[in-house]
Design a protein around this motif. Structure first.
Motif: not given
Length: 149
Positions: A47-49, A73-78, A87-98, A110-115
């Protein structure tokens, strides 16, 4: 509590089963990072939480200065991580967002989606996240307002 200067250099990393492969790939791709691996330790369903909470606790307790979280997806864990006021967690999909999540939002996780995020892009995102400073200034007043919620 860990030495503050030392813990600031430590990066906590945690994932669920959907993020396990990417977590392991990041540790190999970035061997110079001082990782605090909080699990999970295999592809079996978890369970991600639970792992978001472990990482939040490590940052709160001074064991790490920043964190990386990965789920499918990175969504649930963020979402789980952002339940913690420090905590200030940001889900990102690219370098600009990071880069922007650090510059403008002082994100500490930083949150990422493994899939959803490939290994190369994920590595670049983590590098940008770890090397970018918060700009402060006009952005600080916005960060301050987050605590008022």
């Amino acid at each position: 509590m860990a030495d503050k200067d030392e813990s600031a250099r430590v990066v906590a990393i945690a994932c669920d089963h959907g993020g396990f492969a990417l977590k392991e790939a990041l540790k190999v791709a970035l061997p110079d990072v001082k990782w605090l691996d909080l699990g999970t330790s295999g592809p079996e369903s978890v369970d991600y939480p639970d792992f978001a909470h472990k990482l939040a606790d490590a940052i709160r307790d001074g064991k790490a200065g920043r964190g990386i979280l990965v789920c499918g997806s990175g969504i649930g864990i963020s979402i789980a991580a952002n339940r913690h006021a420090h905590i200030r967690c940001a889900l990102v999909h690219d370098v600009t967002g990071a880069r922007l999540c650090r510059q403008h939002n002082d994100a500490n996780v930083l949150a990422l989606g493994g899939r959803t995020t490939g290994d190369v892009v994920a590595k670049e995102c983590v590098e940008a996240f770890l090397s970018t400073a918060f700009e402060g200034g006009r952005h600080q007043k916005r960060i301050d307002k987050l605590g008022a919620c």
